[in-house]
Design a protein around this motif. Structure first.
Motif, PDB file in Angstrom:
ATOM      1  N   UNK A   1      -0.268  67.729  37.089  1.00  6.55           N
ATOM      2  CA  UNK A   1       0.129  67.217  35.774  1.00  6.55           C
ATOM      3  C   UNK A   1      -0.295  68.154  34.654  1.00  6.55           C
ATOM      4  N   UNK A   2      -1.481  68.741  34.772  1.00 10.15           N
ATOM      5  CA  UNK A   2      -1.982  69.640  33.731  1.00 10.15           C
ATOM      6  C   UNK A   2      -1.125  70.886  33.595  1.00 10.15           C
ATOM      7  N   UNK A   3      -0.601  71.374  34.722  1.00 10.39           N
ATOM      8  CA  UNK A   3       0.144  72.629  34.697  1.00 10.39           C
ATOM      9  C   UNK A   3       1.631  72.438  34.426  1.00 10.39           C
ATOM     10  N   UNK A   4       2.195  71.289  34.804  1.00  9.96           N
ATOM     11  CA  UNK A   4       3.631  71.099  34.618  1.00  9.96           C
ATOM     12  C   UNK A   4       3.979  71.028  33.135  1.00  9.96           C
ATOM     13  N   UNK A   5       4.826  71.935  32.679  1.00  6.77           N
ATOM     14  CA  UNK A   5       5.212  72.027  31.262  1.00  6.77           C
ATOM     15  C   UNK A   5       3.982  72.093  30.361  1.00  6.77           C
ATOM     16  N   UNK A   6       2.891  72.684  30.903  1.00 10.36           N
ATOM     17  CA  UNK A   6       1.606  72.828  30.206  1.00 10.36           C
ATOM     18  C   UNK A   6       0.970  71.490  29.847  1.00 10.36           C
ATOM     19  N   UNK A   7       1.339  70.458  30.600  1.00 10.91           N
ATOM     20  CA  UNK A   7       0.602  69.203  30.447  1.00 10.91           C
ATOM     21  C   UNK A   7       1.466  67.979  30.261  1.00 10.91           C
ATOM     22  N   UNK A   8       1.512  67.125  31.297  1.00 12.62           N
ATOM     23  CA  UNK A   8       2.125  65.801  31.160  1.00 12.62           C
ATOM     24  C   UNK A   8       1.061  64.762  31.486  1.00 12.62           C
ATOM     25  N   UNK A   9       1.334  63.525  31.140  1.00 13.45           N
ATOM     26  CA  UNK A   9       0.354  62.453  31.316  1.00 13.45           C
ATOM     27  C   UNK A   9       0.098  62.185  32.798  1.00 13.45           C
TER      28      UNK A   9
END
Length: 356
Positions: A113-121
């Motif tokens: 989650x932290x890395x996907x698109x630089x951060x999703x919830x």
């Protein structure tokens, strides 16, 4: 649903603790989430099913990813598979990840989650004592590499954490006891009441349905919540949460992660207490209290699985190391954590020999 304890982590998010709380998982998602990647360990499909049902009942599109069990999940390859799933499903920054499982799933899913698109919830639904009291709280995420544990990752606080104590009824007793090592850690570094409860009812805290277990779980979560709220990025205070982890992580790595995390941390805490005692920082009774409390829970307090030299390289890669200087979290007294920086190797070896 039973009474729920709400433990705030600063002003960022809450940890909810209770029995039968899983049905409320969608309430922890940020407003506007349309898609969720539900990540769970392969053996936990049964525990993930109510979470899946609750999310779909709230109108959320759910994509399910079963990942390998335990530390085998925490690899770059498994994380890349999760990113691939999100990419093919068209996940945007307003979508989210939900994890169901122990600390390994929490670490992996949180990093994805932290890395996907630089951060999703991300919302965590931990199913083990270790996940509830440690991995799910605080925003530390990451994976392992051939060189060591948790060397690649990011700080990414969750949107919420849901601790359904009913999940602990299906936890193997050895895993429950191992998770209690992190609870004991909280007692030694910050909240001695935890130790008192264990000493007065060592059997009770190993009963998934007991009030004693719930009390020490909630107390340990509160300890971690206070620390991470004050120091999210481990620039100072948060290092105290690594008590017992310096040697513990080295032992885990040496064992190929066949030893449970809590068992390795148990040994690591005794080692840290030996260092503190031998350097004149704590009395012998506090050292022996480590062995006594951990022993009540059936956790290891000795170690002969490797020579000190075999572990030294992993110790030097510890996150607290600065340059070539080894650093350990130790105690200056009960609930008085401090640092031991650049100790002589002879002291390290003497303390290690005492574990035998």
């Amino acid at each position: 649903m039973s009474e729920v304890t709400r433990i705030p982590v600063g002003t960022d998010y809450d940890v909810l603790v209770g029995q039968g709380t899983t049905a409320h998982v969608a309430e922890l998602l940020p407003t506007g989430v349309a898609r969720v990647l539900l990540v769970h360990g392969e053996p936990l499909a049964g525990l993930a099913a109510p979470v899946l049902e609750a999310l779909r009942g709230a109108g959320v599109e759910v994509h399910v990813a079963a990942v390998p069990d335990a530390e085998a999940a925490k690899t770059v390859e498994v994380a890349a598979d999760l990113w691939g799933r999100m990419g093919r499903a068209g996940f945007t920054r307003s979508d989210a990840v939900v994890t169901v499982g122990g600390g390994s799933v929490t670490d992996l899913g949180g990093w994805a989650a932290a890395a996907w698109l630089r951060g999703v919830a991300v919302v965590h639904v931990p199913t083990t004592v270790l996940g509830m009291v440690d991995a799910a709280v605080g925003g530390k995420t990451g994976v392992n590499t051939a060189e060591g544990k948790n060397l690649v990752g990011a700080f990414h606080p969750p949107a919420g954490v849901l601790c359904d104590l009913e999940h602990l009824t299906s936890l193997p007793p050895a895993d429950l006891s191992a998770g209690l090592a992190e609870v004991v850690k909280g007692g030694f570094i910050a909240d001695p009441r935890i130790l008192d409860v264990i000493e007065s009812d060592g059997g009770g805290v190993q009963d998934p349905a007991s009030a004693a277990l719930r009390e020490v779980i909630e107390r340990k979560i509160a300890v971690k919540a206070r620390v991470v709220a004050a120091d999210l990025h481990e620039s100072g205070l948060r290092e105290i949460l690594n008590y017992g982890h310096t040697l513990g992580h080295a032992i885990e790595h040496h064992s190929g992660y066949r030893m449970r995390h809590g068992e390795a941390v148990s040994i690591g805490m005794v080692y840290a207490a030996e260092l503190a005692h031998r350097s004149g920082r704590i009395e012998a009774d506090l050292l022996e209290r480590h062995r006594y409390v951990l022993g009540l829970l059936g956790l290891p307090t000795s170690y002969s699985g490797a020579d000190f030299e075999e572990l030294l390289e992993a110790l030097r890669r510890d996150k607290k190391t600065r340059g070539s200087m080894l650093r350990f979290v130790v105690l200056d007294g009960l609930a008085e954590p401090g640092r031991l920086e650049g100790p002589e190797e002879s002291l390290l070896q003497e303390a290690f020999a005492a574990l035998g």
